[in-house]
Enzyme design. Structure first.
Site, PDB file in Angstrom:
ATOM      1  N   HIS A 374      14.010  19.093  51.053  1.00 54.36           N
ATOM      2  CA  HIS A 374      14.959  20.028  51.656  1.00 54.36           C
ATOM      3  C   HIS A 374      15.289  19.732  53.112  1.00 54.36           C
ATOM      4  O   HIS A 374      15.961  20.544  53.766  1.00 54.36           O
ATOM      5  CB  HIS A 374      14.417  21.459  51.612  1.00 54.36           C
ATOM      6  CG  HIS A 374      14.295  22.017  50.228  1.00 54.36           C
ATOM      7  ND1 HIS A 374      15.287  22.766  49.625  1.00 54.36           N
ATOM      8  CD2 HIS A 374      13.298  21.926  49.329  1.00 54.36           C
ATOM      9  CE1 HIS A 374      14.889  23.122  48.430  1.00 54.36           C
ATOM     10  NE2 HIS A 374      13.687  22.624  48.214  1.00 54.36           N
ATOM     11  N   LYS A 567      21.544  33.359  60.417  1.00 50.96           N
ATOM     12  CA  LYS A 567      20.620  32.409  59.796  1.00 50.96           C
ATOM     13  C   LYS A 567      19.453  32.264  60.751  1.00 50.96           C
ATOM     14  O   LYS A 567      19.487  32.812  61.855  1.00 50.96           O
ATOM     15  CB  LYS A 567      21.292  31.053  59.546  1.00 50.96           C
ATOM     16  CG  LYS A 567      22.024  30.475  60.769  1.00 50.96           C
ATOM     17  CD  LYS A 567      22.759  29.177  60.436  1.00 50.96           C
ATOM     18  CE  LYS A 567      24.111  29.373  59.815  1.00 50.96           C
ATOM     19  NZ  LYS A 567      24.407  28.532  58.679  1.00 50.96           N
ATOM     20  N   ARG A 568      18.395  31.531  60.338  1.00 52.51           N
ATOM     21  CA  ARG A 568      17.299  31.305  61.274  1.00 52.51           C
ATOM     22  C   ARG A 568      17.839  30.682  62.562  1.00 52.51           C
ATOM     23  O   ARG A 568      18.797  29.905  62.536  1.00 52.51           O
ATOM     24  CB  ARG A 568      16.247  30.393  60.639  1.00 52.51           C
ATOM     25  CG  ARG A 568      15.404  31.110  59.602  1.00 52.51           C
ATOM     26  CD  ARG A 568      14.654  32.277  60.224  1.00 52.51           C
ATOM     27  NE  ARG A 568      13.573  31.798  61.044  1.00 52.51           N
ATOM     28  CZ  ARG A 568      12.281  31.889  60.717  1.00 52.51           C
ATOM     29  NH1 ARG A 568      11.920  32.497  59.614  1.00 52.51           N
ATOM     30  NH2 ARG A 568      11.355  31.421  61.521  1.00 52.51           N
ATOM     31  N   LYS A 573      20.733  24.195  64.238  1.00 47.53           N
ATOM     32  CA  LYS A 573      21.790  25.032  63.666  1.00 47.53           C
ATOM     33  C   LYS A 573      22.804  25.448  64.739  1.00 47.53           C
ATOM     34  O   LYS A 573      23.854  25.996  64.457  1.00 47.53           O
ATOM     35  CB  LYS A 573      21.194  26.274  63.004  1.00 47.53           C
ATOM     36  CG  LYS A 573      20.329  25.954  61.784  1.00 47.53           C
ATOM     37  CD  LYS A 573      19.740  27.219  61.174  1.00 47.53           C
ATOM     38  CE  LYS A 573      18.712  26.961  60.091  1.00 47.53           C
ATOM     39  NZ  LYS A 573      19.294  26.610  58.771  1.00 47.53           N
ATOM     40  N   THR A 678      23.151  27.380  52.414  1.00 45.33           N
ATOM     41  CA  THR A 678      23.588  28.122  51.234  1.00 45.33           C
ATOM     42  C   THR A 678      24.352  29.382  51.633  1.00 45.33           C
ATOM     43  O   THR A 678      25.118  29.921  50.833  1.00 45.33           O
ATOM     44  CB  THR A 678      22.383  28.515  50.352  1.00 45.33           C
ATOM     45  OG1 THR A 678      21.345  29.017  51.195  1.00 45.33           O
ATOM     46  CG2 THR A 678      21.871  27.335  49.569  1.00 45.33           C
ATOM     47  N   LYS A 682      27.765  31.811  50.269  1.00 45.35           N
ATOM     48  CA  LYS A 682      27.810  33.274  50.116  1.00 45.35           C
ATOM     49  C   LYS A 682      29.032  33.855  50.830  1.00 45.35           C
ATOM     50  O   LYS A 682      29.703  34.762  50.322  1.00 45.35           O
ATOM     51  CB  LYS A 682      26.528  33.911  50.684  1.00 45.35           C
ATOM     52  CG  LYS A 682      25.301  33.541  49.881  1.00 45.35           C
ATOM     53  CD  LYS A 682      23.986  33.810  50.616  1.00 45.35           C
ATOM     54  CE  LYS A 682      22.879  33.022  49.920  1.00 45.35           C
ATOM     55  NZ  LYS A 682      21.608  32.996  50.657  1.00 45.35           N
TER      56      LYS A 682
HETATM   57  C1  C3B Z   1      16.375  24.730  54.033  1.00 40.92           C
HETATM   58  C2  C3B Z   1      17.386  23.785  54.635  1.00 40.92           C
HETATM   59  O1  C3B Z   1      17.292  23.842  56.036  1.00 40.92           O
HETATM   60  C3  C3B Z   1      18.771  24.200  54.172  1.00 40.92           C
HETATM   61  O2  C3B Z   1      19.733  23.292  54.633  1.00 40.92           O
HETATM   62  C4  C3B Z   1      18.821  24.258  52.643  1.00 40.92           C
HETATM   63  O3  C3B Z   1      20.038  24.821  52.223  1.00 40.92           O
HETATM   64  C5  C3B Z   1      17.689  25.115  52.111  1.00 40.92           C
HETATM   65  O4  C3B Z   1      16.444  24.667  52.614  1.00 40.92           O
HETATM   66  C6  C3B Z   1      17.618  25.111  50.596  1.00 40.92           C
HETATM   67  O5  C3B Z   1      17.649  23.807  50.104  1.00 40.92           O
HETATM   68  N1  C3B Z   1      14.989  24.462  54.468  1.00 40.92           N
HETATM   69  C7  C3B Z   1      14.212  25.549  54.803  1.00 40.92           C
HETATM   70  O6  C3B Z   1      14.693  26.691  54.730  1.00 40.92           O
HETATM   71  N2  C3B Z   1      12.915  25.362  55.173  1.00 40.92           N
HETATM   72  C8  C3B Z   1      12.386  24.132  55.223  1.00 40.92           C
HETATM   73  N3  C3B Z   1      11.130  23.973  55.573  1.00 40.92           N
HETATM   74  C9  C3B Z   1      13.158  23.004  54.886  1.00 40.92           C
HETATM   75  C10 C3B Z   1      14.477  23.212  54.506  1.00 40.92           C
END
Ligand code: C3B
Length: 835
Positions: A374, A567-568, A573, A678, A682
């Protein structure tokens, strides 16, 4: 039955108990029964919380009946099952989802209304199940929904944290973390005190000769902690299939609380042992895309992998098949490298306990596992120190060394004399201390490795895992682009939009075949449809505006352009790019004449998201956003033209309110850093447009909806490395001139003490601008000007909104699950009869 309906009732009058309910409102009857018996409450004294509990229990009964039948069906059928191992499941609320999936929400609404409650208020009583940080955990939850909906025999395995992700409070503009104790009053779990597994830690390995002369290993003198299963039913939509999410909770092993110690008068130490055991599943690590190598985290990982594998193996053994059939019955998917120890644990069980030969066992292991990557961020790639593993899991470390040895022998044969290659791909990093690279172990121990969006899957093949593509060939690597469940993110979060679509398409089939949305394009020019579409967006914005007023005290104009980034909080980001852009906008408005201001499109910039408690830069970004918010929102001269809002404690249920209310959302990571994203999906599925970089799934969203329907800007992934290099090694680094003005304002204390934000400006000006904020600033600002122009033409904007939704069919997790099932798991759905 003629009871008063009260909007937000605490105490509800009920006139007598002998109320007769209509036969078709079964949920009401059941919920009254639960209120009166299970909760032992009188209906005279029933508040919203009790109404919630009663309703939840009524629906839980239904789920558990279907859950039982599903398990029986799956056991009887005995076909291949999927096991999804994830350290995070960010489920959010369950009641609304259960009502919609069971198909009795309307009946529940009527029943609750009769009792004097608004269903929305009752739903609002539920505490989010927040066992995750962000995208990775929410993806796991969406995948569970799709697996159940598509009738796959599938189990999720995770940890039952006592504390989920912390609750965020903003105090004087700073993030404060408050523990999230969520288990009180959680009707959605079933403790299975009879399903326990003893998990070992520490101890040592003893070699011995078995009766047949073979040298074997046993793991001895270990400390034992008990894993107890808690089951959470996962209902599919429009199907009877109700799958299981099994969460493990830790407690002191029963023999261990420890009557010996206890009797020997060592009461304190017996209690301390108990607490130490319970600590394992006590808290979710609050880092997103960051790993810190803490021993307790490693304990969590092993505890959960070992308990899950024990369960999986036990289930397999009941079928009395030969071990060679294990991969025909079991597919285990690793959600990131967090469960990689499951690979080692299965090998250990097969060779140490079941007596299989190494090669035979390893063949079974690799055929059974798949690994989803991921992230490419180096700080998120897990490594565990060898001394730590040696101490905690001595036998596993030996097995890891053996796996590595055999692997390197193969590599050596294929690439003779390439020592560099050997050291690059080795599971062991030769550092001080030595480290175990979990991603390497996961690749070597799986038959398929997938990324989560096309760009990301290409990147892992050409960068971090390039050598492995050479070694294994390209077929071991594949892509499965992420998705979202349309049940939660359209039907539940935006019920009016869902209903309007259903009206146009003649039913709700699109909820289980999202590609049917393409039929909406035929109505793009339909006047009445457009008006209703716009009206729904307005209503959703109005609801958010009310929420903002209630929670922040700031009034925002619901007709303004709602520009959202939730988002986080993470440097990659780039919320800092966004807030710098907002400051630029503020300065621009301030410099305008009254005449010029008339042409400005009013904006509300909305932020939300948590920073990891130890991530100081991210916390500084939150602080800056809140300071800017305070200054701008109190500047009467600017008025409605610009408002800046930070929504506290962003979580799944807030996302359900925020996504449908956005006009524009921001997905602006430095190209090549966001694996997929994701929430972009949404927002678009709720009729919002997006501004974004050519990163992650933004690229595929653009391919699907068309370039004219998205606002793309910024550096391309292929150019990022060179720019970074130039920042550090090039001649003098000049920052963007407009950004320089923003920095001047910050440094001039416009938003409070400039010293508070010096790390943010310095990271751009002095530390190489790793995230390319300056490089992308001009194109970001210019693209926002294009957004303003586009928003002025409301009809065009609406056409973009409708067309985009119509073209989002690809991004359902139903498509995602079918791809995993076909290309990785090789499992079939189980047809559900009319039992
Ligand atoms: C996240 C990624 O940062 C996102 O880009 C991705 O859409 C999602 O996973 C789902 O695939 N991600 C996360 O939330 N935590 C992590 N440790 C690594 C990836």
């Amino acid at each position: 039955l003629n009871l008063p309906t009260r909007k937000s009732s605490r105490q509800v009058p009920m006139f007598g108990r002998s109320v007769e309910f209509p036969a078709d409102s079964l949920p009401q009857k059941e919920l009254v029964r639960h209120i009166e018996t299970t909760l032992a409450r009188s209906l005279y004294n029933c508040d919203e919380n009790a109404a919630y509990s009663g309703t939840a229990l009524a629906f839980r009964d239904r789920l558990i009946i279907e859950w039982n039948k599903t398990q029986q069906r799956q056991t009887f059928n005995d076909q291949k099952r999927v096991y999804y191992l994830s350290l995070e499941f960010l489920m959010g609320r369950a009641l609304d989802n259960a009502m919609l999936n069971v198909g009795l929400k309307d009946a529940a609404r009527d029943g609750l209304k009769d009792l004097g409650f608004r269903i929305e208020d009752v739903i609002g009583q539920e505490h989010d199940a927040a066992l995750g940080n962000g995208g990775l955990g929410r993806l796991a939850a969406c995948l569970l929904d799709s697996m159940a909906t598509l009738n796959y025999p599938a189990w999720g395995y995770g940890l039952r944290y006592r504390y989920g992700i912390f609750k965020q409070e903003i105090v004087n503009g700073y993030q404060m973390e408050v523990p999230d104790y969520w288990l009180d009053n959680n009707p959605w779990e079933f403790p299975r005190h009879e399903i326990t597994v003893d998990i070992q830690f520490y101890g040592c390995v003893r070699k011995y000769q078995a009766e047949n002369g073979k040298i074997m290993h046993s793991w001895e003198d270990a400390e034992i902690v008990q894993a107890v299963a808690y089951d959470v039913p996962i209902p599919g939509y429009g199907t009877k299939t109700t799958n299981n999410l099994r969460l493990w909770s830790s407690k002191a092993s029963s023999g261990e609380f420890d009557f010996q110690k206890f009797n020997a008068g060592d009461y304190e130490s017996a209690v301390a042992d108990e607490q130490r055991a319970e600590t394992i599943s006590a808290v979710l690590y609050p880092n997103d895309n960051l790993e810190r190598g803490k021993e307790l985290r490693l304990k969590q990982q092993y505890f959960w992998c070992a308990a899950s594998l024990y369960d999986i193996v036990r289930r397999f053994k009941k079928s009395k098949r030969a071990w060679s059939e294990f991969p025909d019955q079991v597919a285990i998917q690793l959600n990131d490298t967090h469960p990689t120890l499951a690979i080692v644990e299965l090998q250990r069980i097969l060779i140490d306990t079941e007596g299989l030969e190494w090669d035979e066992a390893w063949n079974i292991v690799t055929k059974s596992f798949g690994y989803t990557n991921h992230t490419v961020l180096p700080e998120a790639l897990e490594k565990w120190s060898v001394p730590l593993l040696q101490n905690l899991l001595p036998r596993h470390l030996q097995i890891i060394y053996d796996v590595n040895l055999y692997f390197l022998q193969i590599v050596e044969k294929r690439f003779p004399n390439d020592r560099e290659m050997l050291s690059r791909v080795s599971i062991i990093e030769e550092s001080h201390p030595k480290m175990v690279r979990m991603a390497h172990l996961a690749i070597i121990g799986s038959h398929k490795v997938n990324g989560v969006a096309e760009l990301h899957s290409d990147l892992i093949k050409t960068t971090i895992f390039k050598d492995f593509v050479e070694i294994y060939g390209p077929d071991r690597f594949t892509n499965v682009t992420n998705g979202i469940t349309p049940r939660r993110w359209l039907h539940q979060a935006n019920p009016r939009l869902s209903a309007l679509i259903a009206e146009k398409l003649g039913g709700y089939e699109f909820l289980t075949d999202l590609t049917l949305l393409d039929k909406l394009e035929a109505f793009v020019d339909d006047k009445k449809f457009r008006t209703e579409w716009a009206e729904i967006k307005s209503a959703n914005k109005l609801r958010l505006a009310r929420y903002i007023k209630e929670t922040t005290g700031f009034s925002v104009n619901p007709d303004a352009l709602f520009d959202v980034q939730v988002k986080r909080i993470h440097e990659y980001k780039r919320q800092q790019l966004n807030i710098f852009g907002v400051i630029h906008r503020y300065l621009t408005i301030k410099a305008m004449s009254a005449e010029e201001r008339k042409k400005v499109v009013p904006r509300v910039s909305i932020f939300g998201g948590k920073a990891a408690p130890g991530y100081w830069m991210a916390k500084t970004v939150i602080h800056l956003i809140n300071k800017v918010s305070f200054v701008v929102n109190n500047d009467a001269d600017v008025g409605d033209l610009l408002k800046v809002i930070f929504i506290e404690d962003y979580n799944v249920s807030k996302a359900e309110m925020i996504c449908p209310a956005s006009d524009l959302s921001e997905h602006i990571s430095t190209a090549g850093t966001e694996a997929s994203g994701t929430s972009n999906m949404k927002f678009v599925l709720s009729g919002g447009l997006i501004i974004g970089t050519c990163d992650g799934a933004n690229i595929e969203i653009t391919r699907e909806i068309g370039e004219q329907n998205i606002f793309l800007f910024g550096t391309l992934a292929e150019d990022v490395e060179e720019l970074r290099h130039r920042h550090v090694y090039g001649q003098t680094f000049q920052i963007d001139s407009q950004l320089a003005k923003v920095f001047e304002a910050i440094k001039g204390n416009m938003f409070g003490d400039a010293g508070d934000f010096s790390a943010l400006t310095a990271s751009v000006e002095q530390h190489g601008d790793f995230y390319l904020v300056s490089d992308d600033f001009n194109s970001y600002v210019t693209t926002h000007e294009m957004v303003d122009e586009a928003f002025k033409n409301r009809e065009e904007w609406l056409a973009k909104s409708i067309t985009s939704v119509a073209r989002m069919g690809f991004f359902s997790t139903d498509r995602v699950i079918n791809e995993y099932a076909d290309s990785i798991w090789n499992v079939e759905p189980l047809e559900v009869g009319k039992d």
